[in-house]
Design a protein around this motif. Sequence first.
Motif, PDB file in Angstrom:
ATOM      1  N   GLU A 180      -2.084  49.848 -66.252  1.00 23.59           N
ATOM      2  CA  GLU A 180      -2.334  48.415 -66.127  1.00 23.59           C
ATOM      3  C   GLU A 180      -1.976  47.946 -64.730  1.00 23.59           C
ATOM      4  N   MET A 211      -8.412  40.240 -68.575  1.00 24.71           N
ATOM      5  CA  MET A 211      -7.074  40.800 -68.383  1.00 24.71           C
ATOM      6  C   MET A 211      -5.950  39.898 -68.896  1.00 24.71           C
ATOM      7  N   THR A 221      -9.385  47.464 -65.007  1.00 22.24           N
ATOM      8  CA  THR A 221     -10.756  46.963 -64.923  1.00 22.24           C
ATOM      9  C   THR A 221     -11.557  47.713 -63.868  1.00 22.24           C
TER      10      THR A 221
END
Length: 276
Positions: A180, A211, A221
């Motif tokens: 992340e 997100m 992403t």
Amino acid sequence: MISDVFRVRFWGVRGSIPVSGPEFQRYGGNTICIEMQCGPHRLLFDAGSGIREAGAAMLAEGVTDINLFFSHCHYDHIVGLPYFMPLYNTTTAVTMWSGHMAGKMTTEDMIRQFMRPPWFPVEPDICRARLSARDFRAGDVLTPHPGIRIKTHNLVHPGGAIGYRVEWAGKTVCFVTDTEHSPGILDPVVLELIRNADLFLYDCTYVDSEMERYRGYGHSTWQQAIRLAKVADAKRIAFIHHLPARTDDELDAIESAAQREFPEAFNGRDRQIIDL
């Protein structure tokens, strides 16, 4: 046997859970399993549902020595392991590596916890391959075969995950999934892993607009992949760990948008082959 080519095969590119149906035909529905063929040597990364087909192909090709590296042990990355048929072949050697649980659980313990009743009908003792388990810590450099160098780093994911940088014959492929990012920040660990990479496989579960809703889930992403690749001078990007609900048409739209910003970006597809 290809002796001088660095070949990457995508056996599974979905995240979280396998999917099926007419809207998932072009990109496939298997969860993560990536094969890297470094000359005569075979490396696998993660044992998602795609590893079943990888194993069948390897047996058909007569492959007898396989190294399997885990990013981590969440279900979607290990669910295919009991169906990896080389495990049951007496002529095959399989070495399994993990580092995300260093100091907490060994690779052998992880496998024995997963492959046992009541979650699976039999234990790993049924396997007839020559099995070995190797433990490492993030930051270690692994050398499964002479000439193959694999750098490792911790990623940002609940429970931990490992990113890999594989170097062989002057080429580099990076496997970075289940991590992340924080908005506006380029993770220095990922940048180090992918610096000047020929091919960069990255977790693109979400798009930037999603997100905030999924903060803390441990994914990234396609837009972040491009930001990272531009700064790190990575040559090509493969988007992997597609959201289960992301249809072929939606993935087509993502790929088109990405290629306007980074022409060498593309969505990974089941059974896709790339020779470096």
